[in-house]
Write a protein that holds these residues in place. Structure first.
Motif, mmCIF file in Angstrom:
data_model
loop_
_atom_site.group_PDB
_atom_site.id
_atom_site.type_symbol
_atom_site.label_atom_id
_atom_site.label_comp_id
_atom_site.label_asym_id
_atom_site.label_seq_id
_atom_site.Cartn_x
_atom_site.Cartn_y
_atom_site.Cartn_z
ATOM 1 N N GLU A 294 0.823 -1.202 0.000
ATOM 2 C CA GLU A 294 0.000 0.000 0.000
ATOM 3 C C GLU A 294 0.860 1.256 0.000
ATOM 4 N N GLN A 295 1.946 1.232 0.775
ATOM 5 C CA GLN A 295 2.853 2.381 0.800
ATOM 6 C C GLN A 295 3.509 2.594 -0.557
ATOM 7 N N ASP A 297 2.249 1.753 -3.437
ATOM 8 C CA ASP A 297 1.222 2.277 -4.345
ATOM 9 C C ASP A 297 1.026 3.770 -4.130
ATOM 10 N N ARG A 298 1.063 4.213 -2.864
ATOM 11 C CA ARG A 298 0.901 5.638 -2.570
ATOM 12 C C ARG A 298 2.076 6.447 -3.113
ATOM 13 N N SER A 301 1.717 6.703 -6.768
ATOM 14 C CA SER A 301 0.623 7.628 -7.096
ATOM 15 C C SER A 301 1.077 9.082 -6.964
ATOM 16 N N ILE A 302 1.824 9.381 -5.890
ATOM 17 C CA ILE A 302 2.341 10.730 -5.688
ATOM 18 C C ILE A 302 3.320 11.105 -6.783
#
Length: 306
Positions: A294-295, A297-298, A301-302
Motif C-alpha cells: 500500500e505504501q 502504491d501511494r 501515485s504521488i
C-alpha cells in the motif's frame, strides 16, 4: 511485432545435435539474423551444427538452463528484445510473430501457452499432471494466472529481464521468471502456441521427478516474500496437525490403557505450539507485506501526480 533487427533469438542447448540445425534455420527463415545458441557443454556436435547453420554460439561458464539464460542476456545480448525457445524442435519458429506482438502493445514479458494446442505425444501424462499442479499452485500463491509458467517459449524486453532477481541454475528458471514477473508487477501476456512432439532421435534433458521437485521447492521458497501467510501457514498447519496427532495418541494411551508417555506428550505440545506460532508469524508477515504494498502504491501515485 518488433523489427527482427531489434530481436535476438536465444536457444539454450545441451546435446541437441539432432534438432538444432532445423531450429536455427526455422528462425532465420522468419527474418531473425541474430540467433544465439548458448551451449551447456554438449558432448555431441550441437555447437558445430549450429555454427554451420548461421547461429552465433557461446559456451556458458557453468551448467544448467538457468545459468545459460542469465549469462546470455547479461553478457552476450545487446538488442532490445529477446525471443527465447528450446533447441529441441518442440516450438514453431512460425509463431515468433505471435510471441513478439504483445511487446509492441505495452507488455514486457510474453509466455507461450503450450496447452492451447498440444500435439499428441508432446508431453507425457506425468508431465501434464505436474504442469497443471504447478500452475494451480502458482496461481494460488501469487494470485496470478499465467496458464503455463513452465513454458520455454518466451519473449521479453532486456530491460525487464534486468529487474528479475534470478538464481536458479536448472529448469527452475521458468518458474523463477514467472514468480518475479508477478512479484515485480511486470506486464505479462500469455499467447496460445503449438507444442510439438520431439523429433525422432532427440532425447529430453528433463528428469520429471528430480526437476519437478526442484520446481515445487522453488515455488514454495519464493512464497516467503510473495505470500508469507501461505509459506509460514502451511508449515504451521503441518506442525500443528502432527502435534495434535501425537497428543491424541498420548491421551488415548493414558485414559484407555493407563500408559503414560511423557516424552511423546512434550513432542505433541511442542508441535502444537510451533504450529500456532508459525501461523501467527504468517499472519503478521502478511499484514506487513500488505502495508508495504500500500505504501509503494501511494508513493507511485504521488510520483505520477508530480
Amino acid at each position: 511485432m518488433p523489427d527482427p533487427e531489434r530481436v535476438t533469438v536465444l536457444l539454450p542447448t545441451y546435446d541437441e545435435a539432432a534438432t538444432i540445425g532445423d531450429c536455427v534455420d526455422g528462425f532465420r527463415e522468419q527474418g531473425f539474423d541474430d540467433v544465439l545458441v548458448m551451449d551447456g557443454g554438449s558432448d555431441d556436435d550441437t555447437r558445430e551444427i549450429a555454427r554451420e547453420h548461421g547461429a552465433r554460439v557461446e559456451i556458458q561458464s557453468a551448467s544448467g538452463k538457468g545459468q545459460a539464460i542469465r549469462e546470455a542476456v547479461r553478457e552476450h545480448i545487446d538488442r532490445e528484445y529477446v525471443l527465447m525457445a528450446d533447441g529441441d524442435g518442440t516450438y514453431r519458429p512460425e509463431e515468433a510473430d505471435r510471441m513478439l506482438a504483445p511487446l509492441e502493445e505495452g507488455y514486457e514479458h510474453v509466455i507461450g501457452d503450450r496447452f492451447a494446442d498440444m500435439e499428441d505425444g508432446a508431453m507425457t501424462r506425468l508431465n501434464k499432471v505436474g504442469n497443471k499442479l504447478t500452475n494451480r499452485l502458482f496461481s494460488f500463491i501469487h494470485g496470478e494466472s499465467f496458464d503455463d509458467i513452465l513454458s520455454g517459449y518466451r519473449a521479453f524486453s532486456r530491460a525487464s529481464f534486468e529487474r528479475l532477481r534470478l538464481s536458479a541454475d536448472g529448469f527452475g528458471i521458468e518458474t523463477e521468471m514467472a514468480v518475479e514477473c508477478a512479484k515485480q508487477g511486470i506486464p505479462t501476456a500469455v499467447v496460445p502456441i503449438t507444442y510439438l512432439e520431439r523429433p525422432a532421435g532427440s532425447n529430453t534433458n528433463l528428469h520429471p521427478i528430480r526437476d519437478g521437485g526442484i520446481i515445487f521447492l522453488e515455488l514454495f521458497r519464493r512464497a516467503k516474500t510473495s505470500n508469507p501467510l501461505f509459506y509460514f501457514g502451511s508449515v504451521g498447519v503441518v506442525s500443528g496437525l502432527a502435534g495434535a496427532a501425537v497428543a491424541a495418541f498420548v491421551a488415548i494411551e493414558w485414559f484407555v490403557y493407563g500408559v503414560p508417555h511423557q516424552i511423546w506428550a512434550l513432542v505433541g505440545a511442542a508441535g502444537i505450539l510451533l504450529g500456532v506460532q508459525l501461523l501467527m508469524f504468517g499472519v503478521l508477515s502478511d499484514l506487513i507485506l500488505t502495508l508495504h504494498r500500500e505504501q509503494l502504491d501511494r508513493i507511485e501515485s504521488i510520483a505520477d501526480e508530480e
